[in-house]
Write an enzyme that holds these catalytic residues in place. Structure first.
Site, PDB file in Angstrom:
ATOM      1  CD  GLU A   1      -2.352  -1.787   3.087  1.00 59.60           C
ATOM      2  OE1 GLU A   1      -1.537  -0.843   3.338  1.00 59.60           O
ATOM      3  OE2 GLU A   1      -3.408  -2.153   2.794  1.00 59.60           O
TER       4      GLU A   1
ATOM      5  CD  GLU B   1      -4.467  -4.523   5.044  1.00 58.75           C
ATOM      6  OE1 GLU B   1      -5.359  -4.671   4.925  1.00 58.75           O
ATOM      7  OE2 GLU B   1      -3.469  -3.341   5.880  1.00 58.75           O
TER       8      GLU B   1
ATOM      9  CD  GLN C   1       0.643   2.236   4.534  1.00 64.26           C
ATOM     10  OE1 GLN C   1       0.117   2.665   5.245  1.00 64.26           O
ATOM     11  NE2 GLN C   1       0.875   2.500   3.141  1.00 64.26           N
TER      12      GLN C   1
ATOM     13  CG  ASP D   1      -0.075  -3.188  15.052  1.00 65.76           C
ATOM     14  OD1 ASP D   1      -0.336  -2.634  16.314  1.00 65.76           O
ATOM     15  OD2 ASP D   1       0.806  -2.337  14.365  1.00 65.76           O
ATOM     16  CG  PHE D   2      -1.400  -2.823   9.157  1.00 66.96           C
ATOM     17  CD1 PHE D   2      -2.648  -2.562  10.561  1.00 66.96           C
ATOM     18  CD2 PHE D   2      -1.464  -1.275   8.450  1.00 66.96           C
ATOM     19  CE1 PHE D   2      -2.321  -1.138  10.945  1.00 66.96           C
ATOM     20  CE2 PHE D   2      -1.800  -0.530   8.333  1.00 66.96           C
ATOM     21  CZ  PHE D   2      -1.900   0.315   9.500  1.00 66.96           C
TER      22      PHE D   2
ATOM     23  CG  HIS E   1      -1.578   2.454  13.111  1.00 68.01           C
ATOM     24  ND1 HIS E   1      -2.723   2.348  14.334  1.00 68.01           N
ATOM     25  CD2 HIS E   1      -1.649   2.408  12.510  1.00 68.01           C
ATOM     26  CE1 HIS E   1      -3.642   2.233  12.888  1.00 68.01           C
ATOM     27  NE2 HIS E   1      -2.686   2.747  12.011  1.00 68.01           N
TER      28      HIS E   1
END
Lengths: 318, 341
Positions: free
Chosen positions: B29, B62, B84, B87-88, B130
Site C-alpha cells: 500500500e 492486506e 504499513q 499490526d495489519f 499501530h
C-alpha cells in the site's frame, strides 16, 4: 458453438472418472480402509470438467476443500490422487497433503486451499504473475458459494478487476455452505450479480450442463487471455452427496433433492449423447476403461509402502 | 562506502535486487505512487521512477495482496510484500499462516515460495493498533523464517538474503530505527545508520552477532531493544559489570550456538524483548537455554519484556510499557545480587 463428438466423449470420460472415483473412494472410506476425511464432488462433475476443458495445460487452477474433481479434470492421474488419499509418498503431494490439499503445479494445479476463500487471493496473484511476465496464461479460481461471503472474495476480485488480470473466478454454487442454504446467507438472486460491484462481467450458467459450462468458461478464458480481464462465472449445481464424510444431508428438502437428481449432470449428458446418436456400447466401454484404471489405482495405492513417520520433518523449508 | 539510515539501506537493497533479478517486485500500500510516501516509512521512495512496472500499489486489502504475493511466488516471481504496520499483518493472517507458511510442505516439498514480507514494529506514540511487536506470534508458526535487523548494515544484508532465499521470510523493522526523513520522520528515533560497503553483500539468515563482548552476563536483544541493551551495557560497565550483548538478528532459524557459547562463558542470561512477556520470545529462549546448558547457568534466565497489556497511548504510560535501558540494568543487578558472592 458446437462441440465434436470426440470432444464430447472426452468430457464424458472425465465426468465418469470423477463420479466413479468418488463412489469408489466413498466405499473405501466407509469400509474404513481409507484414512482422513473426504469432501466429495458427486453432482458437480460438469463444472470442473467443463471449465478445465476450456484451459490449456499450462493454465493454472486453484481449488478448495472439495478438490478431487478439479484434480482429475486438470489432468492429475487417478493413481497419483488415490495414492495421496491413502497418504502414500507416491501420492501427488507425497502424503503431506491428503484429500483437501491435492495438487501438482506441473499439471497446473496449486495444492488445494481448504480454507474457504483462501484461494481467491492466490489465484489473483497467479494472474498478476502472468501479466507481469507477459505470458498468455490464465488462472482459474474455483470456489464454493460459501466463499463469496468471505472478505478475500471482495479484496481479490477487486484487485483482479482493477488490474485486468487473466483470471476466471468460478463460483460452484451447490446451494449449500456445509448445511446452510445459500438463500439464508446471500440476498442476491444470482451470486454472479456481485460482479457489478467490481465492474466486471458476471455470468450465471447451468452448472449441471457440461457443454453450457464449457462454452461459458471458454468465453471467459478467451477474454482473460486477450487481456480483457476477469469474469465472475457462477455455475449453479447441486451436491448430491454429503458435505463431508457421513453427512446424511437431512437439511436438503426431499422435493429439492428429487428434482436435483433429475437434473444430475452425468445421466443428463449420457442421455444427450445417446440422443445425438452415440452408441451405448461406446459409453459402456469408456466406463469399463475408467473403472479398470480406478481399480488399478486402488490396488497400487494399498500396496504402496507407508511413509516413514520421520519423513514428516522434511519439506518445510527448501 | 556510504553512510545510510535503515530506510536508505533497505531502499538501496531493494533497488539492487530489482536491478539484479527481474523476478523481484514490490507489492503493498502506498509504495510506488509518484509524489507519494514510498511506503509508510519512505523505504520505497522513488523506486517507482526506476521500476514502474514492478512497484505494485494495491488497494487497502492486506489478505488480498499477501495472497497475491503467494500466487506470484508460486509462478516463479520473487515478491516483497510490504505492510504499513505489523499490526495489519493480522488482516492477512490466514494467507500468512495457513497458506504462505504451509504451501511448500503440503505440496510434499514440490513447490517453492520465495516471498519476503516486511512489517514495521514498535510502540511509537500511536496507541494500541499501530504499535505492536508481534514477533512472538509468528515465531511459533512453522514454515516462515523471521529476521529482525537492528542496524542499517544488517537491514540491507538481511533483506538481500531474504529476497534470494527460496522460502517465505518475514522481516520485522523498527519504526524508531528507520531514520526516515521529512514528513515521515519519527519523533524519538534512534540513529541506527551504518557504513554500507560498496560491494554486494548479504547477512546470512540464522546467524547472530556479538554486539559487545563481555564476561559477566549475556544480554540477548534485537531491534530497538538491542540499542537499549548496548546502553545498559555501558551503564553496567561503569559499575564494573561486563555485559555481553548478543543480537540474534534472525529469530527463525535462531542462532542457538552463539547464545549458548556466550552463556557458557558468563553463566547469566537476560532476554530483552519489546513485546509482551507471556508467550514471548524470552520464554522460549529461557526454556531452550535450560535444556541446552542448564549446568552452566548460575541463575534462572531473566526476562525483560512489556507487561501483558495492549500498548497504551499517553507518553508516560507508553514509556512505562516499553522496556528501556534502566530496566535492563536493574534486571542484571538483581540477577547477580540474587547469588551469594
Amino acid at each position: 458453438m458446437s462441440a465434436s463428438v470426440d470432444f464430447q466423449l472426452q468430457l464424458y470420460r472425465t465426468m465418469v472418472t470423477i463420479r466413479h472415483f468418488e463412489e469408489r473412494v466413498k466405499f473405501l472410506f466407509l469400509e474404513g480402509i481409507m484414512p482422513g476425511t473426504i469432501h466429495q464432488y458427486q453432482g458437480q462433475e460438469a463444472v470442473a470438467t467443463g471449465v478445465c476443458a476450456a484451459l490449456r495445460a499450462d493454465d493454472v487452477i486453484t481449488s478448495t476443500h472439495r478438490p478431487h474433481g478439479h484434480a482429475i479434470a486438470k489432468g492429475l492421474t487417478v493413481e497419483s490422487i488415490m495414492h495421496e488419499l491413502f497418504g502414500k509418498t507416491t501420492g501427488c503431494c507425497r502424503g503431506k497433503g491428503g484429500s483437501m490439499h491435492l495438487g501438482d503445479l506441473e499439471k497446473g494445479m496449486v495444492p488445494a486451499i481448504a480454507i474457504v476463500g483462501g484461494g481467491i487471493p492466490v489465484a489473483t496473484g497467479i494472474g498478476l504473475a502472468f501479466n507481469m511476465k507477459q505470458e498468455p496464461r490464465v488462472a482459474v479460481c474455483f470456489m464454493g458459494d460459501g466463499a463469496t461471503n468471505e472478505g478475500t472474495f471482495h479484496e481479490s476480485i477487486n484487485m483482479g478487476a482493477i488490474w485486468s488480470l487473466p483470471v476466471v473466478y468460478v463460483i460452484e454454487n451447490n446451494l449449500y455452505g456445509a448445511s446452510t442454504p445459500i438463500s439464508q446467507t446471500a440476498k442476491v438472486a444470482h451470486l454472479a450479480d456481485r460482479a457489478c460491484a467490481y465492474g466486471i462481467l458476471g455470468v450465471t450458467v447451468d452448472g449441471n450442463d457440461v457443454l453450457a459450462v464449457y462454452h461459458a468458461a471458454r468465453e471467459a478464458v478467451e477474454r482473460a487471455r486477450a487481456g480483457d480481464g476477469p469474469t465472475l462465472l457462477e455455475a449453479v449445481t447441486y451436491r448430491i452427496t454429503g458435505h463431508s464424510r457421513r453427512d446424511p444431508c437431512l437439511y436438503q428438502p426431499e422435493e429439492e433433492r428429487k428434482q436435483a437428481l433429475e437434473r444430475e449432470p452425468l445421466c443428463r449428458f449420457a442421455t444427450a449423447l445417446l440422443a445425438a446418436g452415440v452408441d451405448q456400447v461406446v459409453l459402456d466401454a469408456i466406463m469399463a476403461e475408467v473403472d479398470a484404471e480406478i481399480e488399478a489405482a486402488v490396488r497400487s495405492a494399498i500396496a504402496a509402502p507407508d511413509p516413514r513417520p520421520e519423513d514428516a520433518l522434511d519439506g518445510v523449508f527448501v | 562506502m556510504a553512510h545510510l539510515s535503515i530506510a536508505e539501506a533497505l531502499r538501496q537493497g531493494l533497488r539492487e535486487e530489482m536491478a539484479r533479478d527481474e523476478r523481484v517486485f514490490c507489492i503493498g500500500e502506498d509504495i510506488g505512487i509518484p509524489g507519494g510516501w514510498g511506503g509508510a516509512f519512505t523505504v520505497t521512495l522513488g523506486l517507482e521512477q526506476e521500476f514502474r512496472a514492478r512497484m505494485i500499489d494495491t488497494p487497502i486489502s492486506e489478505a488480498g495482496f499477501f495472497g497475491a504475493a503467494l500466487g506470484a511466488a508460486l509462478m516463479g516471481l520473487r515478491p516483497v510484500a510490504d505492510v504499513q504496520y505489523s499490526d495489519f499483518l493480522f488482516c492477512a493472517m490466514d494467507q500468512i499462516v495457513n497458506q504462505i507458511g504451509v504451501m511448500r510442505y503440503m505440496s510434499g516439498g514440490k513447490v517453492t515460495v520465495p516471498l519476503v514480507m516486511r512489517a514495521p514494529v514498535g510502540a511509537t506514540g500511536r496507541g494500541a493498533q499501530h504499535a505492536r511487536n508481534p514477533e512472538a506470534i509468528f515465531y511459533g508458526v512453522p514454515g516462515i523464517k523471521i529476521v529482525c535487523p537492528a542496524t542499517a548494515y544488517d537491514a540491507k544484508g538481511l533483506l538481500k538474503a531474504a529476497i534470494r532465499d527460496d522460502n517465505p521470510v518475514l522481516m520485522f523493522e523498527h519504526k524508531s530505527l528507520y531514520g526516515s526523513k521529512g514528513a515521515r520522520a519519527e519523533s524519538g528515533a534512534l540513529d541506527a545508520s551504518s557504513d554500507i560497503p560498496d560491494d554486494d553483500y548479504i547477512v546470512p539468515i540464522g546467524k547472530g552477532i556479538v554486539r559487545r563482548e563481555g564476561g559477566d552476563v549475556t544480554v540477548i536483544a534485537n531491534l530497538l531493544m538491542m540499542h537499549r541493551a548496548l546502553q545498559a551495557a555501558e551503564e553496567l560497565a561503569a559499575e564494573g559489570i561486563s555485559a555481553e550483548v548478543i543480537d540474534p538478528r534472525s529469530l527463525v532459524p535462531f542462532d542457538w550456538e552463539l547464545v549458548e557459547q556466550s552463556v557458557r562463558k558468563t553463566g547469566y542470561a537476560v532476554v530483552v524483548e519489546e513485546g509482551p512477556r507471556t508467550g514471548g520470545i524470552g520464554a522460549d529462549i529461557a526454556a531452550t537455554l535450560a535444556e541446552r546448558c542448564c549446568d552452566y547457568l548460575l541463575a534462572p534466565v531473566a526476562r525483560v519484556a512489556s507487561p501483558d497489556i495492549p500498548v497504551p497511548f499517553a507518553p508516560p504510560m507508553e514509556d512505562y510499557y516499553r522496556p528501556d535501558a534502566a530496566r535492563i540494568t536493574r534486571t542484571v543487578r538483581q540477577l547477580r545480587d540474587a547469588l551469594p558472592a
